[in-house]
Enzyme design. Sequence first.
Site, PDB file in Angstrom:
ATOM      1  N   GLY A  94       1.996  -0.745   4.576  1.00  0.00           N
ATOM      2  CA  GLY A  94       0.865  -1.593   4.921  1.00  0.00           C
ATOM      3  C   GLY A  94       1.101  -3.081   4.832  1.00  0.00           C
ATOM      4  O   GLY A  94       0.161  -3.835   4.568  1.00  0.00           O
ATOM      5  N   LYS A 118       0.862  -1.191   0.000  1.00  0.00           N
ATOM      6  CA  LYS A 118       0.000   0.000   0.000  1.00  0.00           C
ATOM      7  C   LYS A 118       0.895   1.236   0.000  1.00  0.00           C
ATOM      8  O   LYS A 118       1.824   1.330   0.805  1.00  0.00           O
ATOM      9  CB  LYS A 118      -0.896   0.016   1.237  1.00  0.00           C
ATOM     10  CG  LYS A 118      -1.597   1.347   1.514  1.00  0.00           C
ATOM     11  CD  LYS A 118      -2.060   1.448   2.952  1.00  0.00           C
ATOM     12  CE  LYS A 118      -0.920   1.539   3.935  1.00  0.00           C
ATOM     13  NZ  LYS A 118      -0.255   2.872   3.958  1.00  0.00           N
ATOM     14  N   PRO A 146       9.187  -4.908   3.659  1.00  0.00           N
ATOM     15  CA  PRO A 146       9.745  -4.563   4.974  1.00  0.00           C
ATOM     16  C   PRO A 146       8.611  -4.318   5.960  1.00  0.00           C
ATOM     17  O   PRO A 146       7.653  -3.609   5.652  1.00  0.00           O
ATOM     18  CB  PRO A 146      10.524  -3.266   4.714  1.00  0.00           C
ATOM     19  CG  PRO A 146      10.716  -3.200   3.248  1.00  0.00           C
ATOM     20  CD  PRO A 146       9.552  -3.910   2.630  1.00  0.00           C
ATOM     21  N   ASP A 155      -5.616   0.632   8.501  1.00  0.00           N
ATOM     22  CA  ASP A 155      -5.344   0.482   7.071  1.00  0.00           C
ATOM     23  C   ASP A 155      -6.003  -0.741   6.461  1.00  0.00           C
ATOM     24  O   ASP A 155      -5.971  -0.919   5.243  1.00  0.00           O
ATOM     25  CB  ASP A 155      -3.827   0.384   6.832  1.00  0.00           C
ATOM     26  CG  ASP A 155      -3.130   1.727   6.927  1.00  0.00           C
ATOM     27  OD1 ASP A 155      -3.806   2.762   6.770  1.00  0.00           O
ATOM     28  OD2 ASP A 155      -1.902   1.746   7.141  1.00  0.00           O
ATOM     29  N   GLY A 180       5.600   1.474   6.570  1.00  0.00           N
ATOM     30  CA  GLY A 180       4.692   2.488   6.039  1.00  0.00           C
ATOM     31  C   GLY A 180       4.029   2.114   4.731  1.00  0.00           C
ATOM     32  O   GLY A 180       3.403   2.965   4.096  1.00  0.00           O
ATOM     33  N   SER A 229      -2.061  -5.324   4.811  1.00  0.00           N
ATOM     34  CA  SER A 229      -2.372  -5.985   3.550  1.00  0.00           C
ATOM     35  C   SER A 229      -2.417  -7.499   3.725  1.00  0.00           C
ATOM     36  O   SER A 229      -3.247  -8.181   3.120  1.00  0.00           O
ATOM     37  CB  SER A 229      -1.344  -5.596   2.488  1.00  0.00           C
ATOM     38  OG  SER A 229      -1.759  -5.979   1.194  1.00  0.00           O
ATOM     39  N   GLY A 283       1.642  -5.520   7.104  1.00  0.00           N
ATOM     40  CA  GLY A 283       0.805  -6.295   8.012  1.00  0.00           C
ATOM     41  C   GLY A 283      -0.676  -6.129   7.719  1.00  0.00           C
ATOM     42  O   GLY A 283      -1.442  -7.106   7.756  1.00  0.00           O
TER      43      GLY A 283
END
Length: 273
Positions: free
Chosen positions: A95, A10, A89, A126, A93, A99, A97
Site C-alpha cells: 500500500g 500496509k 517499494p 486501499d 503489495g 498510504s 501509494g
Amino acid sequence: MATKAFAPAKVNLTLHVTGQRDDGYHLLDSLVVFADVGDELEFVPGPNLSLDVTGEHAKGVPTDSRNLVWKAAETVGWTGRVHLNKVLPHGGGIGGGSSDAAAVLRMVADQGSEVPQHLPLSIGADVPVCVKAVAARMEGIGDRVTPLALPRFYSVLVNPGVEVPTGAVFSAMKTRRNSAMPAEIPDFEASDACAEWLGAQRNDLQNSAVELAPEIGRVLEELSATRDVLLARMSGSGSTCFALYPSMKAAHLAAYEVGAAHPEWWCRATQLN
C-alpha cells in the site's frame, strides 16, 4: 510552514477474494495491519501543485497526476509542494501509494478541511483503510473498514525487487468466489495464538502471484525456513512477503540472515499494529 506526515506500510495478514461484481470490482475480506516502517512526506502550501520524490525507491515513481499523492491533493483542492521520501517499494503489495494518498487526506483533515466520506475510495480501494491506519477488517471493495483490537506482531518484510501488476494477478486466479473469514474474529491476547489462527486463513492471490513471479515463492521459502517463524505469507497482490515472530529479537535475527543471503532483496524487521 512545512507539515510532515508518515505513511506506514500496509500489510494484509489475510486476503480472501469472495466474489466479483458485475462492474468488475472484486469483493475482498482482509485483515489489515500497519508497520512502523513507511514513506515520509512533507507539505509546503503554495499557489501550484508540485511533487518531488527522493529516497531508496524513488526511481520510476511518477511526479505528476499518475501518482496517488497528486491525485489526492488535486481531489481535495490542496496546492503546494509535496516532497515524498520513498522508503517502501512501489507496486509491492504493501500500500505504498495508497498510504501516501491517505497521508495527504489526513493532513488536509488535520488542518480543518472536510474530507467527504466517499472520497478516499474514489482514489483507490486501499485508501479508506490507510486513512484510518489502524488494525482493521476490510470488506467489500474496500469500502467497509472495521477497526479491530489485534495484538502487536514482530515481523520481517521482504520484497525481492520484482513488480507484479495487480490486474495480472487477479486475472490469473483460478476462482474468484472463495469463502470469507469467520464472521467473528476472536479476541487474541497473544500474537502466537493469533498467528496460529491466521495460519488457517489465506491470501487467495498468493498462488497466482507466485506463478507470475516465482521469486515470490523463493522469498516465502526463505522466510519459512527462518528460526522461530510463526507464519510466512504474501501481502496484498505481492510482491512483498511478511513473516511473524514471537519477539523483536527473533525478527531482527531473521532479517539479518535473509538480508545477508540475499542483499539484492529489500528486507526490514518491523513491528506491526
